[in-house]
Design a protein around this motif. Structure first.
Motif, mmCIF file in Angstrom:
data_model
loop_
_atom_site.group_PDB
_atom_site.id
_atom_site.type_symbol
_atom_site.label_atom_id
_atom_site.label_comp_id
_atom_site.label_asym_id
_atom_site.label_seq_id
_atom_site.Cartn_x
_atom_site.Cartn_y
_atom_site.Cartn_z
ATOM 1 N N ARG A 1 -37.237 29.848 -27.777
ATOM 2 C CA ARG A 1 -36.343 28.691 -27.727
ATOM 3 C C ARG A 1 -35.285 28.740 -28.829
ATOM 4 O O ARG A 1 -34.144 28.314 -28.623
ATOM 5 C CB ARG A 1 -37.167 27.401 -27.826
ATOM 6 N N GLY A 2 -35.643 29.269 -29.987
ATOM 7 C CA GLY A 2 -34.679 29.324 -31.084
ATOM 8 C C GLY A 2 -33.984 30.660 -31.249
ATOM 9 O O GLY A 2 -33.132 30.812 -32.136
ATOM 10 N N TRP B 1 -38.713 39.568 -32.788
ATOM 11 C CA TRP B 1 -39.408 38.792 -33.818
ATOM 12 C C TRP B 1 -39.418 39.526 -35.152
ATOM 13 O O TRP B 1 -39.199 38.921 -36.211
ATOM 14 C CB TRP B 1 -40.833 38.500 -33.365
ATOM 15 N N LEU B 2 -39.667 40.823 -35.122
ATOM 16 C CA LEU B 2 -39.681 41.606 -36.357
ATOM 17 C C LEU B 2 -38.332 41.544 -37.061
ATOM 18 O O LEU B 2 -38.263 41.393 -38.295
ATOM 19 C CB LEU B 2 -40.042 43.063 -36.053
ATOM 20 N N ALA B 3 -37.251 41.678 -36.289
ATOM 21 C CA ALA B 3 -35.911 41.624 -36.889
ATOM 22 C C ALA B 3 -35.682 40.262 -37.539
ATOM 23 O O ALA B 3 -35.155 40.168 -38.655
ATOM 24 C CB ALA B 3 -34.852 41.897 -35.823
ATOM 25 N N SER B 4 -36.083 39.192 -36.847
ATOM 26 C CA SER B 4 -35.923 37.856 -37.396
ATOM 27 C C SER B 4 -36.787 37.655 -38.637
ATOM 28 O O SER B 4 -36.357 37.069 -39.640
ATOM 29 C CB SER B 4 -36.292 36.828 -36.325
ATOM 30 N N HIS C 1 -46.541 30.370 -29.429
ATOM 31 C CA HIS C 1 -45.901 31.196 -30.461
ATOM 32 C C HIS C 1 -44.664 31.891 -29.881
ATOM 33 O O HIS C 1 -43.581 31.871 -30.470
ATOM 34 C CB HIS C 1 -46.879 32.249 -30.993
ATOM 35 N N ALA C 2 -44.845 32.523 -28.703
ATOM 36 C CA ALA C 2 -43.734 33.227 -28.058
ATOM 37 C C ALA C 2 -42.666 32.246 -27.587
ATOM 38 O O ALA C 2 -41.468 32.492 -27.766
ATOM 39 C CB ALA C 2 -44.254 34.059 -26.881
ATOM 40 N N GLY D 1 -48.418 36.328 -32.466
ATOM 41 C CA GLY D 1 -49.316 35.329 -33.020
ATOM 42 C C GLY D 1 -49.962 35.759 -34.316
ATOM 43 O O GLY D 1 -49.591 36.777 -34.923
ATOM 44 N N PRO D 2 -50.980 35.040 -34.769
ATOM 45 C CA PRO D 2 -51.555 35.265 -36.095
ATOM 46 C C PRO D 2 -52.271 36.595 -36.269
ATOM 47 O O PRO D 2 -52.412 37.075 -37.391
ATOM 48 C CB PRO D 2 -52.539 34.090 -36.245
ATOM 49 N N ILE D 3 -52.735 37.200 -35.190
ATOM 50 C CA ILE D 3 -53.366 38.512 -35.296
ATOM 51 C C ILE D 3 -52.322 39.614 -35.250
ATOM 52 O O ILE D 3 -52.348 40.564 -36.045
ATOM 53 C CB ILE D 3 -54.396 38.707 -34.170
#
Length: 381
Positions: free
Chosen positions: A333-334, A371-374, A327-328, A122-124
């Motif tokens: 989903r994608g 997420w970091l890789a994406s 967020h997760a 998320g944003p933090i």
């Protein structure tokens, strides 16, 4: 110093196994209350001094002891900061919070409402992940948000209390002896398990192990053996068992990493019940036998600080759906399986876990890795 860099197996399993080779120190000279007061006075001299206060027993003891020390020394009172989760009603501890604050005569407090801000991506979390990579432990957003309010000062927490004051390997035996046999039958089974040799206790831990459904079978088996070895290593001596909780790599690496994040914004982050001097004093007071349970331990050590009802409460907040939010789920989903090692992880099982009603907390590091890789691919494109 930098945040702890998890290895691929630790990321896949969402855990850091093993113990640091730190011998049990010589016995503390002062009792736990005097040590706690001495540590608190040092921290209370910094401003602002915030206390992460949930209303649970550990954070309540830290707040109560800090308030007593501040009044005795003529220092500014600490300010409790509380996180509330309106989307997770089982986490609501407002009744206990008010009971403690009324008992202490505290009016000033800070309350932060949490919706999706503490999501692992998320944003933090996102800016910190981009700057540091994966941080152990992954659920750092709530602590960061409270530290952000304490810039230039200190954030005190009750982290480590479950381990320091909770059940030890010898607790069933201590309970049965102090109760002179008047205990429920299941306690005797716990006594037998506690006195069993390490090999037997390791086999028991393997049978009862937590299973991570997204891991490939050989990886799950390997990490299960590591978990079992950690559990089998617990000493029968209550005090030494308490010290072992403190030198677990999962605890020490997490504490060190969050302190690094705090230093970036000039905040001293302190887990009061993980501070070595205090742990040694409690372990020394516990001796071989310890106490008959968590309530008995806290009443023995802190009986004068809080009402008995706070120590004897049998409830605990539940934070289901408070961490993994939209967020997760939107990312899951994608997600097409990139960013994780398919030799360690089954991407489809992992994705199903993230999209389930109750995602498993140990999958959080993998979520951040994917997420970091994406995110990096999108930025480079």
């Amino acid at each position: 110093m930098s945040v702890y860099a998890m290895d691929p197996l630790e990321i896949a399993g969402g855990w850091v196994n093993g113990y640091d080779d730190v011998p049990f120190p010589s016995a503390a000279g002062d009792g736990p209350r005097r040590v706690l007061d001495r540590l608190l006075v040092r921290h209370l001299r910094r401003s602002p001094c915030l206390v992460a206060f949930s209303g649970g027993r550990d954070s309540s003891v830290v707040l109560a002891a800090a308030v007593a020390a501040a009044r005795r020394e003529g220092l500014p009172l600490p300010i409790p900061v509380t996180l509330t989760y309106p989307d997770a009603p089982k986490s609501n501890e407002a009744e206990w919070q008010h009971a403690v604050l009324d008992h202490l005569g505290i009016a000033e407090r800070v309350t932060l409402t949490v919706h999706d801000e503490h999501d692992p991506i998320g944003p933090i979390a996102a800016p910190l992940l981009r700057r540091h990579g994966i941080v152990w432990s992954p659920n750092f957003a709530p602590t960061w948000r409270m530290m952000d309010l304490a810039r230039g000062g200190v954030l005190l927490t009750g982290e480590g209390g479950d381990e320091l004051f909770g059940l030890k390997r010898i607790t069933p035996l201590t309970k049965s002896i102090k109760a002179r046999g008047r205990v429920r039958p299941g306690v005797y089974q716990d006594v037998v398990r506690a006195l069993a040799p390490a090999r037997t206790r390791s086999h028991t831990a393997l049978r009862q192990r937590y299973r991570r459904p997204w891991l490939r079978a050989p990886v799950e088996a390997l990490l299960a053996r590591r978990d079992a070895a950690d559990a089998a290593a617990y000493a029968l001596h209550a005090g030494r068992n308490a010290w072992q909780f403190t030198i677990r790599r999962c605890a020490r690496r997490s504490y060190e990493s969050i302190r690094v994040l705090g230093a970036e914004i000039d905040v001293e982050y302190v887990q009061m019940f993980a501070e070595p001097e205090l742990v040694v004093s409690v372990a020394t007071a516990a001796g071989f036998w310890g106490w008959s349970g968590r309530t008995a331990t806290m009443r023995h050590l802190f009986d004068d600080l809080l009402p008995q009802a706070v120590f004897e409460r049998g409830t605990k907040a539940v934070f289901t759906n408070a961490v993994f939010t939209e967020h997760a789920r939107e990312f899951a989903r994608g997600w097409t399986g990139g960013g994780v090692d398919p030799e360690l992880v089954d991407p489809e099982a992992l994705r199903a876990n993230w999209l389930s009603h109750t995602p498993h907390a140990p999958s959080m590091a993998l979520l951040q890795q994917a997420w970091l890789a994406s995110d990096r691919a999108a930025r480079s494109a």
